[in-house]
Design a protein around this motif. Structure first.
Motif, PDB file in Angstrom:
ATOM      1  N   SER A   1      -3.540   2.048  -2.498  1.00 37.42           N
ATOM      2  CA  SER A   1      -4.640   1.139  -2.188  1.00 37.42           C
ATOM      3  C   SER A   1      -5.420   0.700  -3.415  1.00 37.42           C
TER       4      SER A   1
ATOM      5  N   GLU B   1      -5.650   5.303   3.424  1.00 37.22           N
ATOM      6  CA  GLU B   1      -4.979   4.050   3.090  1.00 37.22           C
ATOM      7  C   GLU B   1      -4.527   3.314   4.349  1.00 37.22           C
TER       8      GLU B   1
ATOM      9  N   LEU C   1      -6.991   0.829   5.507  1.00 37.00           N
ATOM     10  CA  LEU C   1      -6.909  -0.469   4.831  1.00 37.00           C
ATOM     11  C   LEU C   1      -5.856  -1.353   5.478  1.00 37.00           C
TER      12      LEU C   1
ATOM     13  N   ILE D   1       0.838  -1.209   0.000  1.00 43.14           N
ATOM     14  CA  ILE D   1       0.000   0.000   0.000  1.00 43.14           C
ATOM     15  C   ILE D   1       0.869   1.254   0.000  1.00 43.14           C
TER      16      ILE D   1
ATOM     17  N   THR E   1      -2.826  -4.693  -4.690  1.00 41.42           N
ATOM     18  CA  THR E   1      -3.649  -4.526  -3.485  1.00 41.42           C
ATOM     19  C   THR E   1      -5.055  -5.052  -3.700  1.00 41.42           C
TER      20      THR E   1
END
Length: 318
Positions: A91, A158, A161, A86, A96
């Protein structure tokens, strides 16, 4: 109770807990609920089996029952790979978004790390498995520090995530990886079956195993690679789980009271699946999702780990 009877008892508990999870309060919309429950149970079975199997093998080759594969930094390496992807590609990148490619990349990195760790650190003269563990701890700390460094630099959106992949979640099993994981586990099962006969001898220690004719270095390297793959499968499916392997492996030792790994491995896998399925059922029906199963496992495992440390310290002081 005979060992076979204990295995039958665990199989009965497994069937009961899985049936209860699948069919309890199913309601009239079973066409919608049942496939989703079955998918979640399948993910739990793969995760629990992988963690239990890898932990028992790891404890056998290290000769220590309070260690888990995460001690050599495999979990930290997985998080480092996810964070780096990432951080470097974003992302929305193909690596990813495509979970299969992401999974293969993570598995490859962890296997490569296990091979390098063994090749460069374990085969030297005068170096043993404890030297490998010490270096593994250092690498685990390094991987964790690098992950934290990149996490504070990436965009907050991000980072969310990355954060999702930092904690285990049995409510959101990565179902897109189930088929690939099953194929990989079948391949591992076929490959490792030829080496399982050495585990009972490896449990005696390095010198005794070599004296009894076991190709120690060759076997240990194979097992380390298998452990790396199993940990990566479990981590990719639900996320890193620190104490589950420690719990189920030691419960299997206490319950089976045998040195024979045929029974120990079977019992630890069954106990792991029963604990996860039963625990997830309690989280959903009793706690109504107010907490997660990983929190309960880490709390219980942490307490049990302290108990094992105190127990070992008392045995050394005698």
């Amino acid at each position: 109770m005979k060992l076979k009877h204990k295995i039958y008892l665990l199989i009965g508990l497994l069937v009961f807990s899985v049936s209860l999870f699948l069919f309890y309060d199913l309601g009239s919309s079973w066409e919608y609920a049942l496939p989703r429950r079955a998918t979640k149970v399948l993910g739990i079975i793969l995760t629990g089996g992988s963690i239990a199997f890898s932990t028992v093998i790891f404890q056998t080759i290290t000769g220590n029952r309070i260690l888990t594969p995460s001690i050599i930094g495999l979990d930290s390496l997985y998080l480092l790979v996810q964070t780096f992807i990432i951080f470097a590609f974003g992302s929305a990148s193909f690596i990813t978004v495509n979970k299969e490619v992401n999974f293969l990349l993570s598995v490859s990195c962890m296997v490569l790390f296990a091979i390098l760790l063994y090749k460069f650190l374990f085969k030297g003269e005068g170096r043993n498995i404890y030297f490998l563990l010490l270096v593994g701890i250092v690498f685990g700390t390094l991987f964790g520090s690098l992950s934290t460094f990149m996490q504070v630099l990436i965009d907050p959106n991000e980072f969310m995530l990355v954060q999702d992949r930092m904690f285990a979640s049995f409510n959101n099993v990565n179902t897109e990886l189930l088929i690939g994981s099953i194929i990989l586990l079948i391949g591992i099962g076929l490959y490792v079956s030829r080496y399982l006969k050495y585990l009972d001898v490896l449990a005696l220690g390095r010198d005794q195993a070599i004296n009894l004719g076991v190709p120690y270095n060759f076997i240990v390297q194979r097992f380390l690679i298998i452990i790396a793959i199993l940990v990566s499968i479990a981590t990719a499916l639900v996320g890193p789980i620190t104490f589950l392997g420690l719990l189920v492996a030691n419960i299997a030792y206490q319950f089976m009271k045998t040195y024979r790994h045929t029974y120990l491995l079977t019992a630890s896998i069954l106990i792991s699946i029963v604990a996860l399925v039963g625990g997830q059922l309690i989280v959903e029906r009793v706690f109504t999702f107010s907490t997660t199963l990983s929190v309960i496992i880490n709390f219980t495992g942490g307490v049990y780990f302290i108990y094992l440390l105190l127990k070992e310290s008392k045995s050394w002081s005698k």
